[in-house]
Design an enzyme around this catalytic site. Structure first.
Site, PDB file in Angstrom:
ATOM      1  N   TRP A  74      21.910   6.019 -27.973  1.00 53.31           N
ATOM      2  CA  TRP A  74      21.520   4.630 -28.261  1.00 53.31           C
ATOM      3  C   TRP A  74      20.122   4.743 -28.852  1.00 53.31           C
ATOM      4  O   TRP A  74      19.179   5.086 -28.157  1.00 53.31           O
ATOM      5  CB  TRP A  74      21.528   3.796 -26.987  1.00 53.31           C
ATOM      6  N   LYS A 485      26.584 -14.245 -20.769  1.00 56.10           N
ATOM      7  CA  LYS A 485      27.853 -13.512 -20.996  1.00 56.10           C
ATOM      8  C   LYS A 485      28.420 -13.844 -22.372  1.00 56.10           C
ATOM      9  O   LYS A 485      28.818 -12.965 -23.122  1.00 56.10           O
ATOM     10  CB  LYS A 485      28.886 -13.917 -19.954  1.00 56.10           C
ATOM     11  N   LYS A 603      24.301  -0.239 -21.719  1.00 57.19           N
ATOM     12  CA  LYS A 603      24.540  -0.606 -20.321  1.00 57.19           C
ATOM     13  C   LYS A 603      23.279  -0.518 -19.496  1.00 57.19           C
ATOM     14  O   LYS A 603      23.029  -1.345 -18.635  1.00 57.19           O
ATOM     15  CB  LYS A 603      25.635   0.305 -19.753  1.00 57.19           C
TER      16      LYS A 603
HETATM   17  O1  M6R Z   1      21.104  -2.183 -14.550  1.00 56.24           O
HETATM   18  P1  M6R Z   1      20.384  -3.484 -14.427  1.00 56.24           P
HETATM   19  O2  M6R Z   1      21.087  -4.452 -13.496  1.00 56.24           O
HETATM   20  O3  M6R Z   1      18.945  -3.347 -14.054  1.00 56.24           O
HETATM   21  O4  M6R Z   1      20.435  -4.119 -15.871  1.00 56.24           O
HETATM   22  C1  M6R Z   1      19.751  -5.296 -16.170  1.00 56.24           C
HETATM   23  C2  M6R Z   1      20.227  -5.882 -17.481  1.00 56.24           C
HETATM   24  O5  M6R Z   1      19.995  -4.990 -18.531  1.00 56.24           O
HETATM   25  C3  M6R Z   1      21.725  -6.209 -17.456  1.00 56.24           C
HETATM   26  O6  M6R Z   1      22.029  -7.074 -16.400  1.00 56.24           O
HETATM   27  C4  M6R Z   1      22.164  -6.851 -18.777  1.00 56.24           C
HETATM   28  O7  M6R Z   1      21.595  -8.121 -18.899  1.00 56.24           O
HETATM   29  C5  M6R Z   1      23.677  -6.896 -18.866  1.00 56.24           C
HETATM   30  N1  M6R Z   1      24.112  -6.488 -20.159  1.00 56.24           N
HETATM   31  C6  M6R Z   1      24.258  -8.227 -18.619  1.00 56.24           C
HETATM   32  O8  M6R Z   1      25.623  -8.284 -18.745  1.00 56.24           O
END
Ligand code: M6R
Length: 608
Positions: A74, A485, A603
């Site tokens: 990435w 989402k 992710k």
């Molecule tokens: O791994 P984390 O929960 O710390 O990640 C935080 C955000 O990057 C993550 O929740 C992101 O917003 C997702 N793509 C949401 O679906």
């Protein structure tokens, strides 16, 4: 924000590396590459684009050898391109490196190496690593890697092979995840467990600044002083199938369907009627809890949205003031922290760079930190004082669903735990909430069964350019998540608003036919919400409402109502988020988007 793998054993490395990378594509997928070593010669195959491109390339030009490293990227430094893809090598191709993370001082290192005659061909920060190892190699590869790493600032998990010592694979981590798989006469490195699960369930979770040397006859773990250290081998109990699609078209849809189980698993052994809340990895005592005068909940993205619910429920149940912060803001805003501060960091991956920085800031100022995370042994779990593991299982789709829902369960459970210890709720009140919580798995199941209704609605709305989500109180928290989402997987512009705030500006955007999704599950705010819905209806909006079974009053006001099983409104977010996840999913599918791997996203965001 990349995935790395490595293998040494008797088999051909190339297919094993490719298979491992396929399990890590969720970490990045703009290019991929592998390097293998055969008879002391390194062969590199790499190219821009998805792993499938690399597989095609390998069909035409196979690479041989039973030791190798691989990478799925990435991009951070340097656009996605063949030349910027990993592995990177030194000039003569005798040292090959894969890297996940960022070398912050790469410009200085690069200049220094150029002044010593080294030539660079990519725009990446990573390329300094093989050159640096080359520079420090004086006959001992491990020593050269340790020396090179000591010059690097930033975050990294790296895998190294070298024709100078063709019998070994060396790896090290700092602030980027790395595990070591121990098989039968074969050994692996990977950024995440699913990449090795088809070969072994025995893994070492490396800590920062630990080096590992994989050879055909075993694994040695070293510290920065090149001294051997002992580590405990962990046995992974969850199934490799858990990381596969299991018959669903996409991981996201599978993960939405796994939510009842994820909720049940996360409550198991913690929430039981007639028993105190048990949080085995949270050792806060009643006395310590009584001293807490402020709680910060800090997170990013979807995890932050679970914190919005956390703030409401902790303040309501445990009567302690909660400040909610986006981690990237918190770390730079000089927040007031002391030894009576409790911080709850929430992170599915447990590796988010900003969340980690916020955690470290709080710890440096003597706050107590609870980590809520889905990944055992992740960085937040290791550095926090206490951990609440959400048992959602591996979440592969970039858009978080089952991890979010288990974060909500964590918020309710922690709120009840604090309330129980502080005595802010009676035993009976706690028992009633627990009883309602234990009904959640069945009720979420019922919501998912109605997915066709949502699918139909999505097929009528997917061509819209703007979609608004409205809610009050806990419904607002869910509106934020529903909107995120939709944005991240369907690329439709969307906004979530606290319904009472709309008239202070944003209502100007509502016109004939604008789609508004209104959440109305909070009985104390129901009439207020109804008025806000009328405000947008009057301006021509087309409104889909979500209400709890029995709240028929809404029907005359909106265009369509979707009813959720009746539940204590405090817990309604767990149910109401599901149709919003499904809505985003079906809209994205209708639009032909890549649901599991949306553009520009990864992710796990392990860089600032
Ligand atoms: O791994 P984390 O929960 O710390 O990640 C935080 C955000 O990057 C993550 O929740 C992101 O917003 C997702 N793509 C949401 O679906």
């Amino acid at each position: 924000m990349c995935g790395i793998v490595g293998f040494i054993g008797k088999k051909e490395a190339s297919p094993i590396l490719i298979e491992g990378l396929s399990k890590l594509e969720y970490r990045g997928y703009d290019s991929a590459g592998i390097a293998t070593m055969d008879n002391g010669n390194i062969s590199v195959a790499k190219c821009k684009g998805r792993l499938a491109n690399l597989e095609n390339k390998l069909k035409e030009e196979p690479v041989k050898g039973n030791i190798g490293i691989g990478h799925t990227r990435w991009a951070t430094h340097g656009e996605p391109s063949d030349i910027n893809s990993h592995p990177h090598t030194n000039e003569v191709g005798t040292i090959s490196v894969v890297h996940n993370g960022i070398i912050e001082n790469y410009i200085q290192l690069r200049e220094k190496l150029i002044s010593k005659g080294y030539k660079f061909c990519s725009e990446t920060d990573t390329e300094v690593i093989p050159h640096l190892i080359d520079y420090y190699f004086k006959g001992d590869l491990v020593e050269a890697v340790i020396k090179a790493v000591s010059r690097m600032e930033g975050s990294y998990a790296i895998g190294v092979i070298s024709a100078k010592e063709p019998d070994k694979l060396i790896a090290v981590r700092k602030d980027s995840p790395l595990i070591v798989g121990v098989g039968d006469g074969e050994y692996f490195i990977a950024s995440d467990v699913p990449a090795v699960l088809n070969h072994t369930r025995d893994v070492y979770y490396l800590n920062d600044n630990e080096f590992v040397v994989l050879k055909h006859d075993g694994v040695t773990i070293l510290n920065e002083e090149n001294e051997k250290i002992e580590k405990e081998l962990s046995h992974v109990t969850w199934n490799a199938d858990a990381a596969e699609k299991g018959g669903y078209e996409d991981f996201m849809l599978k993960e939405i369907h796994e939510q009842p189980k994820a909720i049940r698993d996360t409550m198991t052994s913690r929430i039981a009627l007639g028993k105190e809340i048990t949080l085995d990895k949270i050792t806060l005592t009643k006395e310590q809890i009584e001293k807490i005068d402020k709680i910060y909940i800090v997170a990013c993205g979807t995890a932050y949205h679970s914190g919005v619910v956390g703030k409401y429920v902790i303040e309501k149940l445990a009567k302690v003031s909660v400040e909610l912060d986006i981690a990237s803001e918190f770390r730079y805003r000089e927040p007031l922290i002391n030894e009576n501060t409790l911080m709850i960091v929430v992170s599915q991956s447990g590796e988010t760079a900003d969340t980690m920085a916020a955690l470290r800031l709080a710890k440096s100022q003597n706050a107590r930190v609870i980590a809520v995370t889905n990944v055992v042994g992740s960085s937040v779990a290791r550095e926090a004082d206490d951990v609440f593991y959400t048992w959602a299982g591996p979440e592969i789709a970039v858009a978080s669903t089952k991890a979010y829902i288990t974060m909500l369960i964590a918020m309710y459970t922690i709120a009840l735990f604090l309330a129980e210890k502080k005595g802010t709720l009676s035993k009976e009140e706690i028992e009633n909430i627990k009883k309602d919580m234990l009904e959640l798995p069945d009720k979420t199941e019922a919501v998912i069964k109605d997915k066709e209704e949502i699918q139909k609605y999505a097929s009528r709305t997917y061509m819209h350019k703007d979609i608004f989500f409205l809610g009050r109180g806990l419904d607002y928290a869910v509106a934020l998540e529903g909107s995120l989402k939709l944005k991240e997987i369907s690329y439709i512009h969307s906004e979530a608003y606290a319904a009472g705030e709309l008239k202070h500006g944003t209502i100007a955007l509502i016109e004939k036919g604008t789609v508004v999704i209104a959440l109305a599950t909070q009985n104390n705010l129901f009439d207020k919400m109804l008025s806000n819905i009328k405000e947008v209806k009057t301006r021509g909006a087309n409104v889909l409402a979500f209400a709890l079974e029995g709240d028929k009053k809404i029907e005359g006001t909106v265009d369509k109502t979707f009813y959720l099983p009746n539940i204590n409104p405090l817990l309604a977010p767990v149910l109401s988020v599901i149709p919003l996840q499904l809505f985003a999913y079906y809209v994205a599918v209708q639009k032909g988007c890549d649901v599991d791997k949306p553009r520009n996203l990864a992710k796990s965001v392990t860089v600032e």
